[in-house]
Motif scaffolding. Sequence first.
Motif, PDB file in Angstrom:
ATOM      1  N   LYS A   1       0.853  -1.186   0.000  1.00 21.03           N
ATOM      2  CA  LYS A   1       0.000   0.000   0.000  1.00 21.03           C
ATOM      3  C   LYS A   1       0.889   1.237   0.000  1.00 21.03           C
ATOM      4  O   LYS A   1       1.941   1.250   0.645  1.00 21.03           O
ATOM      5  N   PRO A   2       0.460   2.298  -0.706  1.00 21.79           N
ATOM      6  CA  PRO A   2       1.286   3.511  -0.728  1.00 21.79           C
ATOM      7  C   PRO A   2       1.346   4.169   0.641  1.00 21.79           C
ATOM      8  O   PRO A   2       0.380   4.154   1.393  1.00 21.79           O
ATOM      9  N   LEU A   3       2.489   4.716   0.965  1.00 17.66           N
ATOM     10  CA  LEU A   3       2.680   5.463   2.198  1.00 17.66           C
ATOM     11  C   LEU A   3       2.482   6.931   1.857  1.00 17.66           C
ATOM     12  O   LEU A   3       3.198   7.476   1.037  1.00 17.66           O
TER      13      LEU A   3
ATOM     14  N   LEU B   1      15.401  13.399   2.241  1.00 15.28           N
ATOM     15  CA  LEU B   1      14.411  12.537   1.586  1.00 15.28           C
ATOM     16  C   LEU B   1      14.981  11.146   1.336  1.00 15.28           C
ATOM     17  O   LEU B   1      14.292  10.140   1.535  1.00 15.28           O
ATOM     18  N   HIS B   2      16.248  11.074   0.911  1.00 20.03           N
ATOM     19  CA  HIS B   2      16.871   9.776   0.686  1.00 20.03           C
ATOM     20  C   HIS B   2      16.995   9.000   1.992  1.00 20.03           C
ATOM     21  O   HIS B   2      16.748   7.791   2.024  1.00 20.03           O
ATOM     22  N   LEU B   3      17.364   9.677   3.066  1.00 18.04           N
ATOM     23  CA  LEU B   3      17.473   9.029   4.377  1.00 18.04           C
ATOM     24  C   LEU B   3      16.112   8.497   4.825  1.00 18.04           C
ATOM     25  O   LEU B   3      15.996   7.351   5.271  1.00 18.04           O
ATOM     26  N   LEU B   4      15.076   9.308   4.682  1.00 19.88           N
ATOM     27  CA  LEU B   4      13.722   8.890   5.037  1.00 19.88           C
ATOM     28  C   LEU B   4      13.293   7.693   4.195  1.00 19.88           C
ATOM     29  O   LEU B   4      12.761   6.706   4.709  1.00 19.88           O
ATOM     30  N   MET B   5      13.547   7.769   2.884  1.00 20.52           N
ATOM     31  CA  MET B   5      13.187   6.685   1.975  1.00 20.52           C
ATOM     32  C   MET B   5      13.909   5.390   2.385  1.00 20.52           C
ATOM     33  O   MET B   5      13.304   4.318   2.412  1.00 20.52           O
ATOM     34  N   GLY B   6      15.182   5.497   2.723  1.00 23.78           N
ATOM     35  CA  GLY B   6      15.935   4.323   3.158  1.00 23.78           C
ATOM     36  C   GLY B   6      15.338   3.692   4.405  1.00 23.78           C
ATOM     37  O   GLY B   6      15.252   2.470   4.518  1.00 23.78           O
ATOM     38  N   GLY B   7      14.890   4.523   5.343  1.00 23.40           N
ATOM     39  CA  GLY B   7      14.255   4.006   6.552  1.00 23.40           C
ATOM     40  C   GLY B   7      12.937   3.317   6.266  1.00 23.40           C
ATOM     41  O   GLY B   7      12.659   2.227   6.776  1.00 23.40           O
ATOM     42  N   VAL B   8      12.109   3.929   5.437  1.00 18.30           N
ATOM     43  CA  VAL B   8      10.809   3.342   5.083  1.00 18.30           C
ATOM     44  C   VAL B   8      11.006   2.023   4.337  1.00 18.30           C
ATOM     45  O   VAL B   8      10.286   1.051   4.571  1.00 18.30           O
ATOM     46  N   PHE B   9      12.005   1.974   3.487  1.00 22.98           N
ATOM     47  CA  PHE B   9      12.246   0.778   2.674  1.00 22.98           C
ATOM     48  C   PHE B   9      13.043  -0.295   3.405  1.00 22.98           C
ATOM     49  O   PHE B   9      13.291  -1.368   2.849  1.00 22.98           O
TER      50      PHE B   9
ATOM     51  N   ILE C   1      18.018   6.296  -7.286  1.00 28.01           N
ATOM     52  CA  ILE C   1      18.487   4.947  -7.626  1.00 28.01           C
ATOM     53  C   ILE C   1      19.920   4.774  -7.153  1.00 28.01           C
ATOM     54  O   ILE C   1      20.268   3.757  -6.543  1.00 28.01           O
ATOM     55  N   ILE C   2      20.745   5.766  -7.396  1.00 26.15           N
ATOM     56  CA  ILE C   2      22.149   5.700  -6.975  1.00 26.15           C
ATOM     57  C   ILE C   2      22.226   5.565  -5.455  1.00 26.15           C
ATOM     58  O   ILE C   2      22.958   4.716  -4.932  1.00 26.15           O
ATOM     59  N   TYR C   3      21.464   6.377  -4.741  1.00 19.69           N
ATOM     60  CA  TYR C   3      21.475   6.324  -3.280  1.00 19.69           C
ATOM     61  C   TYR C   3      21.128   4.916  -2.790  1.00 19.69           C
ATOM     62  O   TYR C   3      21.839   4.334  -1.964  1.00 19.69           O
ATOM     63  N   LEU C   4      20.043   4.368  -3.296  1.00 21.76           N
ATOM     64  CA  LEU C   4      19.595   3.050  -2.840  1.00 21.76           C
ATOM     65  C   LEU C   4      20.506   1.929  -3.334  1.00 21.76           C
ATOM     66  O   LEU C   4      20.848   1.016  -2.576  1.00 21.76           O
ATOM     67  N   ALA C   5      20.913   1.987  -4.591  1.00 26.68           N
ATOM     68  CA  ALA C   5      21.727   0.911  -5.180  1.00 26.68           C
ATOM     69  C   ALA C   5      23.090   0.788  -4.504  1.00 26.68           C
ATOM     70  O   ALA C   5      23.604  -0.324  -4.353  1.00 26.68           O
ATOM     71  N   GLN C   6      23.667   1.895  -4.087  1.00 28.87           N
ATOM     72  CA  GLN C   6      24.969   1.843  -3.420  1.00 28.87           C
ATOM     73  C   GLN C   6      24.863   1.246  -2.018  1.00 28.87           C
ATOM     74  O   GLN C   6      25.822   0.716  -1.494  1.00 28.87           O
ATOM     75  N   ARG C   7      23.696   1.297  -1.432  1.00 33.42           N
ATOM     76  CA  ARG C   7      23.502   0.774  -0.081  1.00 33.42           C
ATOM     77  C   ARG C   7      22.909  -0.628  -0.061  1.00 33.42           C
ATOM     78  O   ARG C   7      23.070  -1.351   0.915  1.00 33.42           O
ATOM     79  N   LEU C   8      22.212  -0.991  -1.115  1.00 27.70           N
ATOM     80  CA  LEU C   8      21.496  -2.267  -1.157  1.00 27.70           C
ATOM     81  C   LEU C   8      21.873  -3.003  -2.447  1.00 27.70           C
ATOM     82  O   LEU C   8      21.183  -2.890  -3.466  1.00 27.70           O
TER      83      LEU C   8
ATOM     84  N   PHE D   1       6.294  -4.764  -8.311  1.00 26.09           N
ATOM     85  CA  PHE D   1       7.415  -4.170  -7.590  1.00 26.09           C
ATOM     86  C   PHE D   1       7.136  -4.244  -6.091  1.00 26.09           C
ATOM     87  O   PHE D   1       5.994  -4.236  -5.656  1.00 26.09           O
ATOM     88  N   ASP D   2       8.213  -4.290  -5.324  1.00 23.85           N
ATOM     89  CA  ASP D   2       8.087  -4.321  -3.871  1.00 23.85           C
ATOM     90  C   ASP D   2       7.787  -2.944  -3.302  1.00 23.85           C
ATOM     91  O   ASP D   2       7.204  -2.817  -2.228  1.00 23.85           O
ATOM     92  N   ALA D   3       8.221  -1.901  -4.016  1.00 24.52           N
ATOM     93  CA  ALA D   3       7.993  -0.524  -3.576  1.00 24.52           C
ATOM     94  C   ALA D   3       8.186   0.412  -4.763  1.00 24.52           C
ATOM     95  O   ALA D   3       8.722   0.007  -5.797  1.00 24.52           O
ATOM     96  N   ALA D   4       7.742   1.648  -4.570  1.00 26.46           N
ATOM     97  CA  ALA D   4       7.896   2.654  -5.613  1.00 26.46           C
ATOM     98  C   ALA D   4       8.332   3.978  -4.984  1.00 26.46           C
ATOM     99  O   ALA D   4       7.979   4.281  -3.847  1.00 26.46           O
ATOM    100  N   THR D   5       9.089   4.748  -5.755  1.00 28.81           N
ATOM    101  CA  THR D   5       9.503   6.082  -5.339  1.00 28.81           C
ATOM    102  C   THR D   5       9.061   7.090  -6.383  1.00 28.81           C
ATOM    103  O   THR D   5       8.863   6.747  -7.544  1.00 28.81           O
ATOM    104  N   SER D   6       8.943   8.309  -5.951  1.00 33.07           N
ATOM    105  CA  SER D   6       8.689   9.427  -6.863  1.00 33.07           C
ATOM    106  C   SER D   6       9.134  10.687  -6.140  1.00 33.07           C
ATOM    107  O   SER D   6       8.351  11.377  -5.505  1.00 33.07           O
ATOM    108  N   LEU D   7      10.424  10.960  -6.205  1.00 31.36           N
ATOM    109  CA  LEU D   7      10.968  12.129  -5.508  1.00 31.36           C
ATOM    110  C   LEU D   7      11.180  13.268  -6.464  1.00 31.36           C
ATOM    111  O   LEU D   7      11.480  13.103  -7.596  1.00 31.36           O
TER     112      LEU D   7
END
Length: 162
Positions: free
Chosen positions: A12-14, A74-82, A102-109, A156-162
């Motif tokens: 469900k969307p947050l 926003l990236h930090l918040l997104m990382g926490g939610v995900f 994508i770069i933010y998330l891909a480098q961490r996950l 998809f497991d999740a979606a972003t739109s920043l």
Amino acid sequence: DLAALRRLTKVKPLACQHTLIWRASRLPKLSDTDVRQIKAGEFMQRENVKATFDNMAASYDAQWANLGAINDSLHLLMGGVFSILPTDAKILCVGAGTGAEIIYLAQRLPKWHFTAVEPSTVMVDECRRRLRALDLEKRCSFHSGYLETLPSSNLFDAATSL
């Protein structure tokens, strides 16, 4: 489009609403074309979106650099939610732009895979170039167009739109 996101994601969307007020001098400068479109009530209408972002793709990140702290937050918040997502999550990035999220998330996950959706072909090319430079391109598929034109064969497991 919320209906398309619900069709393509498993969760469900947050909902998150925020308002930011910035001094005009801190915002990127609008082109004469943008100003004309705003006055005519046409700015960011679907037919203008592609052209607007095609024209600003090469300088997009530099234009918004002074808002880096907000993007970082926003990236930090997104990382926490995900953080609850599976280690091999599939992430849909709507309006992927130059690929910053994508770069933010891909480098961490390192096992996550991404689908970048962006109406501007020039922005998609810039996103692809940035991901390639960081050896992240192989974990991303690219769709030049709008969300409703993305084939719905994958969930998809999740979606972003920043």
